[in-house]
Design an enzyme around this catalytic site. Structure first.
Site, PDB file in Angstrom:
ATOM      1  N   LEU A 181       0.825  -1.194   0.000  1.00 53.18           N
ATOM      2  CA  LEU A 181       0.000   0.000   0.000  1.00 53.18           C
ATOM      3  C   LEU A 181       0.868   1.255   0.000  1.00 53.18           C
ATOM      4  CD1 LEU A 181      -2.552  -1.096   2.768  1.00 53.18           C
ATOM      5  CD2 LEU A 181      -2.757  -1.424   0.296  1.00 53.18           C
ATOM      6  N   CYS A 182       0.368   2.288  -0.668  1.00 57.13           N
ATOM      7  CA  CYS A 182       0.991   3.614  -0.611  1.00 57.13           C
ATOM      8  C   CYS A 182       2.426   3.564  -1.152  1.00 57.13           C
ATOM      9  CB  CYS A 182       0.906   4.139   0.814  1.00 57.13           C
ATOM     10  SG  CYS A 182       1.236   5.892   1.028  1.00 57.13           S
ATOM     11  N   VAL A 183       3.416   3.928  -0.325  1.00 51.56           N
ATOM     12  CA  VAL A 183       4.810   3.962  -0.761  1.00 51.56           C
ATOM     13  C   VAL A 183       5.491   2.598  -0.672  1.00 51.56           C
ATOM     14  CG1 VAL A 183       5.856   4.488   1.494  1.00 51.56           C
ATOM     15  CG2 VAL A 183       6.892   5.420  -0.608  1.00 51.56           C
ATOM     16  N   ALA A 240      -1.718  -0.471  -4.315  1.00 49.90           N
ATOM     17  CA  ALA A 240      -2.779   0.540  -4.265  1.00 49.90           C
ATOM     18  C   ALA A 240      -2.167   1.867  -3.824  1.00 49.90           C
ATOM     19  CB  ALA A 240      -3.883   0.116  -3.305  1.00 49.90           C
TER      20      ALA A 240
END
Length: 226
Positions: A133-135, A199
């Site tokens: 997720l994210c970074v 994501a």
């Protein structure tokens, strides 16, 4: 199923992003599965005052901090193997780029903790899904850099508002051998060959409902790959 949630601490600027971590735990419970919180028994790179963004002159342990999110139930990463979990989720937060890897300071030339790399590589080797997720795609990128595993991931889009240099992250991921695609915060990307779901989450400007849905969609997609 048992689903691992790998936490790099507690707090967006120096550990795991709390909203993303909690929404991941919620999505696991809503899907009818059991979460297994995991962390590393090492100090964070540094400690950041989340009120003003300034570095503080103290040390905090990733596992101790992760226990704040896990309500005390957190397993040390060296005590976990792919046989213990069916899938692994890595929430975002700067801990992925400061504690698990040194990407925040060294970019794609940075390092990754060997115990983190080992768990990710072993999961993929036995065909168990990863969700970054994210970074956190930077963690996956460093784990498989130079290997025969050619990943396909997203870290967001340059077509919508972001606090981060999405183009710079994309260039960095490409340098490590990752094939990338642009996705908005209501989209996910599924690498079906390697069973890796990514994501954007808070890499893009997002409200809580959009964030929650983005994470739930990613986790449900990962569950379908098990």
């Amino acid at each position: 199923m048992k689903i691992g949630v790998l936490l790099s601490g507690c707090g967006v600027y120096d550990g795991a992003e709390i909203h993303e971590s909690v929404f991941a735990l919620l999505a696991i419970a809503e899907a009818g599965h059991e979460a297994v919180c995991i962390s590393v028994d090492k100090d964070q790179h540094h400690v950041v005052n989340h009120l003003n963004g300034e570095e503080q002159n103290e040390k905090r342990n990733m596992m101790v901090e992760a226990a704040r999110i896990a309500r005390g139930e957190v397993t040390e990463i060296n005590d976990v193997s792919p046989a213990d979990i069916d899938m692994l989720i890595i929430p975002g937060g700067f801990g992925s780029a400061k504690n698990f890897t040194s990407w925040a300071f060294d970019g794609p030339d940075g390092s990754i903790l060997p115990e983190v790399k080992l768990l990710l590589v072993n999961m993929v080797n036995v065909g168990k899904p990863l969700i970054a997720l994210c970074v956190s795609p930077v963690v996956v990128a460093k784990a498989f850099e130079g290997s025969d595993v050619k990943t396909f991931m997203t870290i967001g889009s340059d077509k919508a508002e972001s606090d981060y240099d999405i183009g710079g992250f994309v260039d960095g991921l490409s340098k490590t051998g990752v094939a990338t695609t642009m996705k908005l915060n209501n989209e996910i990307n599924v690498d079906r060959v390697n069973k890796i779901v990514t994501a954007p989450c808070y890499m893009m400007k997002s409200d809580l409902i959009t964030l929650r849905n983005n994470i739930a969609n990613a986790i449900n997609a990962g569950i379908e790959l098990v």
